[in-house]
Design a protein around this motif. Structure first.
Motif, PDB file in Angstrom:
ATOM      1  N   ASP A  84      46.294  40.110  40.381  1.00 46.41           N
ATOM      2  CA  ASP A  84      46.795  41.459  40.628  1.00 46.41           C
ATOM      3  C   ASP A  84      46.465  41.858  42.066  1.00 46.41           C
ATOM      4  O   ASP A  84      45.300  42.063  42.394  1.00 46.41           O
ATOM      5  CB  ASP A  84      46.156  42.421  39.629  1.00 46.41           C
ATOM      6  CG  ASP A  84      46.546  43.872  39.843  1.00 46.41           C
ATOM      7  OD1 ASP A  84      47.445  44.156  40.668  1.00 46.41           O
ATOM      8  OD2 ASP A  84      45.948  44.737  39.173  1.00 46.41           O
ATOM      9  N   TYR A  87      44.324  45.079  42.553  1.00 45.39           N
ATOM     10  CA  TYR A  87      42.890  44.914  42.358  1.00 45.39           C
ATOM     11  C   TYR A  87      42.249  44.310  43.610  1.00 45.39           C
ATOM     12  O   TYR A  87      41.225  44.795  44.094  1.00 45.39           O
ATOM     13  CB  TYR A  87      42.592  44.039  41.135  1.00 45.39           C
ATOM     14  CG  TYR A  87      41.119  43.780  41.004  1.00 45.39           C
ATOM     15  CD1 TYR A  87      40.296  44.722  40.408  1.00 45.39           C
ATOM     16  CD2 TYR A  87      40.543  42.635  41.537  1.00 45.39           C
ATOM     17  CE1 TYR A  87      38.930  44.516  40.335  1.00 45.39           C
ATOM     18  CE2 TYR A  87      39.186  42.427  41.468  1.00 45.39           C
ATOM     19  CZ  TYR A  87      38.389  43.370  40.865  1.00 45.39           C
ATOM     20  OH  TYR A  87      37.030  43.175  40.817  1.00 45.39           O
ATOM     21  N   LYS A  91      39.512  46.335  45.702  1.00 38.76           N
ATOM     22  CA  LYS A  91      38.131  45.860  45.566  1.00 38.76           C
ATOM     23  C   LYS A  91      37.618  45.108  46.790  1.00 38.76           C
ATOM     24  O   LYS A  91      36.488  45.300  47.214  1.00 38.76           O
ATOM     25  CB  LYS A  91      38.034  44.952  44.330  1.00 38.76           C
ATOM     26  CG  LYS A  91      36.668  44.394  44.064  1.00 38.76           C
ATOM     27  CD  LYS A  91      35.715  45.455  43.596  1.00 38.76           C
ATOM     28  CE  LYS A  91      34.367  44.860  43.249  1.00 38.76           C
ATOM     29  NZ  LYS A  91      33.456  45.844  42.727  1.00 38.76           N
ATOM     30  N   GLY A 104      36.164  35.920  38.877  1.00 39.34           N
ATOM     31  CA  GLY A 104      36.643  36.660  37.731  1.00 39.34           C
ATOM     32  C   GLY A 104      36.817  35.808  36.501  1.00 39.34           C
ATOM     33  O   GLY A 104      36.169  34.780  36.326  1.00 39.34           O
ATOM     34  N   SER A 107      42.673  36.175  31.911  1.00 35.32           N
ATOM     35  CA  SER A 107      43.175  37.176  30.988  1.00 35.32           C
ATOM     36  C   SER A 107      44.164  36.523  30.039  1.00 35.32           C
ATOM     37  O   SER A 107      44.876  35.595  30.420  1.00 35.32           O
ATOM     38  CB  SER A 107      43.885  38.279  31.781  1.00 35.32           C
ATOM     39  OG  SER A 107      44.595  39.126  30.907  1.00 35.32           O
ATOM     40  N   ASP A 178      32.978  39.500  37.904  1.00 36.35           N
ATOM     41  CA  ASP A 178      33.689  40.750  37.673  1.00 36.35           C
ATOM     42  C   ASP A 178      34.779  40.534  36.628  1.00 36.35           C
ATOM     43  O   ASP A 178      35.778  39.866  36.896  1.00 36.35           O
ATOM     44  CB  ASP A 178      34.301  41.234  38.991  1.00 36.35           C
ATOM     45  CG  ASP A 178      34.893  42.609  38.887  1.00 36.35           C
ATOM     46  OD1 ASP A 178      35.077  43.122  37.765  1.00 36.35           O
ATOM     47  OD2 ASP A 178      35.179  43.189  39.951  1.00 36.35           O
ATOM     48  N   LYS A 179      34.574  41.105  35.433  1.00 39.44           N
ATOM     49  CA  LYS A 179      35.554  40.951  34.355  1.00 39.44           C
ATOM     50  C   LYS A 179      36.894  41.589  34.705  1.00 39.44           C
ATOM     51  O   LYS A 179      37.909  41.268  34.089  1.00 39.44           O
ATOM     52  CB  LYS A 179      35.019  41.548  33.060  1.00 39.44           C
ATOM     53  CG  LYS A 179      33.918  40.764  32.421  1.00 39.44           C
ATOM     54  CD  LYS A 179      33.492  41.405  31.127  1.00 39.44           C
ATOM     55  CE  LYS A 179      32.335  40.647  30.512  1.00 39.44           C
ATOM     56  NZ  LYS A 179      31.872  41.269  29.274  1.00 39.44           N
ATOM     57  N   SER A 180      36.907  42.484  35.677  1.00 42.08           N
ATOM     58  CA  SER A 180      38.169  43.132  36.080  1.00 42.08           C
ATOM     59  C   SER A 180      38.970  42.278  37.047  1.00 42.08           C
ATOM     60  O   SER A 180      40.140  42.560  37.303  1.00 42.08           O
ATOM     61  CB  SER A 180      37.876  44.486  36.722  1.00 42.08           C
ATOM     62  OG  SER A 180      37.240  45.331  35.815  1.00 42.08           O
ATOM     63  N   GLU A 182      40.911  39.581  37.213  1.00 45.25           N
ATOM     64  CA  GLU A 182      41.590  38.729  36.253  1.00 45.25           C
ATOM     65  C   GLU A 182      42.640  37.836  36.898  1.00 45.25           C
ATOM     66  O   GLU A 182      43.319  38.241  37.833  1.00 45.25           O
ATOM     67  CB  GLU A 182      42.278  39.578  35.173  1.00 45.25           C
ATOM     68  CG  GLU A 182      41.321  40.328  34.298  1.00 45.25           C
ATOM     69  CD  GLU A 182      42.037  41.101  33.203  1.00 45.25           C
ATOM     70  OE1 GLU A 182      41.398  41.318  32.160  1.00 45.25           O
ATOM     71  OE2 GLU A 182      43.213  41.473  33.391  1.00 45.25           O
TER      72      GLU A 182
END
Length: 185
Positions: A84, A87, A91, A104, A107, A178-180, A182
């Motif tokens: 993405d 993101y 970030k 990461g 997903s 960082d799980k976000s 993805e």
């Protein structure tokens, strides 16, 4: 603003248009694609292509791309991983980065259309969440740290990412999972 070089190692030379379009939206100084038989359609002026001779493994292509990068940060993205750009831009481009390496997770969103992709995403999620294993499919690292570590071990055709991550842990570099952040096949 953090200057980022995106590095895409490719074995097949084919990068999905959807993946490439998303990568081109990243606020990056340059996009470096390294591999053989690289398709040159749908590229922009910040994309640099380096054709390799013969079959190079991913570690060799990543190391070569890093050696050509101009930025202080290296964002490695495999040629079959969709990320993405919003993101990344929010970030990594604008924030003050406190860690040396950010990585990461895969997903499973939208991967139900293709069982193979879903299965691969699930295996990689399991690798991280249950086994604490790093995947080099998509991660950001400070260039000087990458060089201090000696880059990837290009004598390994597979699992070079696990060996690289163990060196990161041994050298006690600052790592953030960082799980976000993805990626998906």
């Amino acid at each position: 603003m953090n200057m980022i070089s995106v590095i895409i190692p490719t074995g097949s030379g084919k990068i999905n248009i959807k993946i490439l379009d998303e990568i081109k939206k990243i606020n990056a100084e340059e996009i470096i694609i390294v591999g053989r038989n690289i398709a040159t359609d749908n590229l922009d002026n910040k994309t640099i292509i380096y054709e390799t001779n013969g079959n190079k493994n991913p570690a060799e292509n990543r190391n070569f791309g890093a050696s050509k990068a101009n930025s202080d940060y290296l964002l490695f993205i495999d040629d079959d991983v969709l990320i993405d750009h919003n993101y990344i831009n929010k970030k990594f481009s604008k924030d003050i980065l406190k860690y040396d390496l950010y990585y990461g997770i895969y997903s499973t969103k939208d991967s139900n259309k293709n069982y193979t992709d879903f299965f691969e995403n699930e295996i990689n999620r399991h690798r991280k969440l249950k086994c604490d294993l790093f995947s080099s499919s998509h991660f950001l690292i400070k260039k000087n740290i990458f060089y201090d570590l000696g880059g990837f071990n290009d004598e390994l055709d597979t699992y070079e990412d696990i060996e690289f991550y163990n060196r990161c842990l041994n050298e006690k570099i600052k790592i953030y999972f960082d799980k976000s952040f993805e990626g998906r096949h």
